[in-house]
Design a protein around this motif. Structure first.
Motif, PDB file in Angstrom:
ATOM      1  N   PHE A 130     -15.159 -46.525  12.615  1.00  0.00           N
ATOM      2  CA  PHE A 130     -14.509 -46.333  13.689  1.00  0.00           C
ATOM      3  C   PHE A 130     -14.854 -46.709  15.041  1.00  0.00           C
ATOM      4  CE2 PHE A 130     -12.583 -43.867  10.139  1.00  0.00           C
ATOM      5  CZ  PHE A 130     -11.459 -43.760  10.407  1.00  0.00           C
ATOM      6  N   VAL A 131     -13.818 -47.083  15.934  1.00  0.00           N
ATOM      7  CA  VAL A 131     -14.157 -47.366  17.365  1.00  0.00           C
ATOM      8  C   VAL A 131     -13.287 -46.588  18.134  1.00  0.00           C
ATOM      9  CG1 VAL A 131     -15.213 -49.655  16.728  1.00  0.00           C
ATOM     10  CG2 VAL A 131     -12.794 -49.476  17.443  1.00  0.00           C
ATOM     11  N   LEU A 132     -13.754 -46.671  19.371  1.00  0.00           N
ATOM     12  CA  LEU A 132     -12.665 -45.950  20.380  1.00  0.00           C
ATOM     13  C   LEU A 132     -11.359 -46.813  20.238  1.00  0.00           C
ATOM     14  CD1 LEU A 132     -14.983 -44.660  23.179  1.00  0.00           C
ATOM     15  CD2 LEU A 132     -14.043 -43.435  21.142  1.00  0.00           C
ATOM     16  N   GLU A 133     -10.184 -46.154  20.679  1.00  0.00           N
ATOM     17  CA  GLU A 133      -8.900 -46.950  20.736  1.00  0.00           C
ATOM     18  C   GLU A 133      -9.125 -48.015  21.664  1.00  0.00           C
ATOM     19  OE1 GLU A 133      -5.616 -47.692  19.247  1.00  0.00           O
ATOM     20  OE2 GLU A 133      -6.043 -45.798  18.853  1.00  0.00           O
ATOM     21  N   ASP A 134      -9.628 -47.791  22.854  1.00  0.00           N
ATOM     22  CA  ASP A 134      -9.776 -48.891  23.852  1.00  0.00           C
ATOM     23  C   ASP A 134     -11.097 -49.814  23.874  1.00  0.00           C
ATOM     24  OD1 ASP A 134     -11.673 -47.052  24.698  1.00  0.00           O
ATOM     25  OD2 ASP A 134     -11.021 -46.826  26.594  1.00  0.00           O
ATOM     26  N   ASN A 187     -21.781 -34.755  13.480  1.00  0.00           N
ATOM     27  CA  ASN A 187     -21.934 -35.318  14.989  1.00  0.00           C
ATOM     28  C   ASN A 187     -21.280 -36.564  15.227  1.00  0.00           C
ATOM     29  OD1 ASN A 187     -25.202 -33.766  14.438  1.00  0.00           O
ATOM     30  ND2 ASN A 187     -23.660 -32.775  15.699  1.00  0.00           N
ATOM     31  N   THR A 188     -21.003 -37.335  14.326  1.00  0.00           N
ATOM     32  CA  THR A 188     -20.516 -38.811  14.361  1.00  0.00           C
ATOM     33  C   THR A 188     -19.410 -38.795  15.316  1.00  0.00           C
ATOM     34  OG1 THR A 188     -21.559 -39.211  12.549  1.00  0.00           O
ATOM     35  CG2 THR A 188     -19.739 -40.892  13.384  1.00  0.00           C
ATOM     36  N   GLU A 189     -18.442 -38.039  15.160  1.00  0.00           N
ATOM     37  CA  GLU A 189     -17.188 -38.168  16.234  1.00  0.00           C
ATOM     38  C   GLU A 189     -17.381 -37.741  17.641  1.00  0.00           C
ATOM     39  OE1 GLU A 189     -12.792 -35.988  16.919  1.00  0.00           O
ATOM     40  OE2 GLU A 189     -14.022 -35.271  15.389  1.00  0.00           O
ATOM     41  N   GLN A 190     -18.314 -36.662  17.899  1.00  0.00           N
ATOM     42  CA  GLN A 190     -18.764 -36.612  19.084  1.00  0.00           C
ATOM     43  C   GLN A 190     -19.572 -37.672  19.691  1.00  0.00           C
ATOM     44  OE1 GLN A 190     -21.329 -33.113  19.491  1.00  0.00           O
ATOM     45  NE2 GLN A 190     -21.206 -33.120  21.740  1.00  0.00           N
ATOM     46  N   GLY A 215      -7.244 -41.077  19.598  1.00  0.00           N
ATOM     47  CA  GLY A 215      -8.166 -42.017  20.555  1.00  0.00           C
ATOM     48  C   GLY A 215      -9.059 -42.709  19.847  1.00  0.00           C
ATOM     49  N   ILE A 216      -8.886 -42.994  18.558  1.00  0.00           N
ATOM     50  CA  ILE A 216      -9.891 -43.771  17.485  1.00  0.00           C
ATOM     51  C   ILE A 216      -9.141 -44.464  16.731  1.00  0.00           C
ATOM     52  CG2 ILE A 216     -11.836 -42.093  17.912  1.00  0.00           C
ATOM     53  CD1 ILE A 216     -11.269 -41.493  14.891  1.00  0.00           C
TER      54      ILE A 216
END
Length: 344
Positions: A130-134, A187-190, A215-216
């Motif tokens: 996963f990456v951030l949406e932007d 801790n991955t999401e954070q 947001g991801i």
């Protein structure tokens, strides 16, 4: 980078050291774990669990599929390689890990055998990168110069990252510029949202919880690469299997029945049962994440194992130089002899 996140080089060294146990070390397993000689049968299986989760053996035991065989929890595992090392050295009776890690351990001449699949990926349970949406990352080539957070190096998620980069045309030199980092799953999401890493591997309830937060987006998933597949197995030592065939058969067939129960029972019922199991065992765990559970992801009926579930990783490890090409055969790494579910 936070101190909690180990460097790629250090973590890889630690991983290889963890699996680099000798056959001599394995043969020195504890008497309690291995059991006595002929005539005695171990009926209490020591194992490691996972915080806030219900493993297949725990589910099987609660469903009553183990008969007079019981489980004895000795603590929680920190990783698949650690779990199978504990089983191989006699600290526990069984352990589960990514099949590539099982191969790595077997390559040290550790006398172990995979007896049933333990987890996998399907449309419900999959590993996503996963990456951030932007995020500007849209392709494999965009990963050059980035950090990818995952739970363990040299295992399932690094293998899939390598396959993804290779299938999308990156050279070995270019792929080497994509840095895998060890980040604890919780801790991955954070870490991703705080931009400490550019890509984070998320699976299971942690993935669904992160997606619910928004947001991801996934760059790719393991099922997009390989389709549904069983990725890990439960292993036991050959000595324990030889000395306790009836116990092994009870364990394996019970786990197989638990796999099918989880597939055929309405999800809400399975989650409710898991929640009860976690509550009854009294380990002071939070059950909130269980509501995101979807499946164990095991591909084959009853968790039966086939050559293909090891051959992909034999080829990957051989290509990396981690094992000698052709030294191990897939069929020598597992047995379905004790799985009475769906036999024939």
């Amino acid at each position: 980078m936070p101190a909690a996140f180990t460097s790629s080089t250090t973590s890889r060294r630690q991983f290889l050291t963890l699996l680099g146990i000798s056959a001599a070390a394995v043969s020195c397993g504890t008497a309690t774990a291995e059991g006595g000689g002929s005539g005695s049968r171990v009926k209490t299986l020591k194992y490691q669990g996972a915080v806030g989760q219900v493993t297949l053996p725990e589910l099987a035991a609660d469903l009553g599929h183990f008969g007079d065989v019981t489980l004895e929890w000795v603590g929680n595992t920190i990783s698949g390689p650690q779990d199978i090392q504990s089983a191989a050295t006699g600290q526990t009776h069984f352990g589960s890990a990514f099949n590539g890690a099982v191969i790595k351990l077997a390559s040290t001449k550790a006398p172990i055998k995979a007896v049933i699949s333990s987890y996998g990926s399907d449309r419900h349970s999959y590993g996503g990168y996963f990456v951030l949406e932007d995020s500007p990352i849209r392709s494999a080539r965009d990963l050059i110069g980035t950090s990818v957070g995952m739970n363990t190096l040299g295992a399932h998620y690094q293998a899939l990252l390598d396959i993804y980069l290779s299938r999308n045309g990156l050279s070995e030199a270019e792929a080497a510029k994509v840095e895998p980092l060890v980040v604890p799953p919780v801790n991955t999401e954070q870490a991703l949202r705080q931009k400490q890493i550019e890509v984070g591997v998320l699976s299971g309830v942690l993935r669904d919880k992160a997606l619910a937060n928004g947001g991801i987006r996934p760059l790719f998933t393991d099922t997009e690469l390989l389709g549904p597949f069983s990725a890990g197995t439960y292993i036991m030592t050959e000595r324990f299997i030889k000395q306790n065939p009836d116990t092994v058969r009870t364990f394996v067939t019970g786990v197989a029945k638990a796999i099918e129960y989880s597939r055929t029972t309405p999800r809400d019922e399975v989650v409710a049962r898991m929640t009860e199991i976690v509550g009854k065992r009294g380990r002071n765990e939070d059950t909130a994440a269980l509501k995101y559970w979807r499946s164990y992801g095991v591909a084959e009926t009853g968790g039966r194992i086939s050559d293909k579930e090891f051959q992909l990783w034999l080829d990957w490890l051989g290509g990396r130089g981690d094992i000698k090409q052709g030294r191990l055969k897939a069929s020598d790494l597992y047995t379905n002899e004790f799985n009475a579910y769906g036999k024939g």
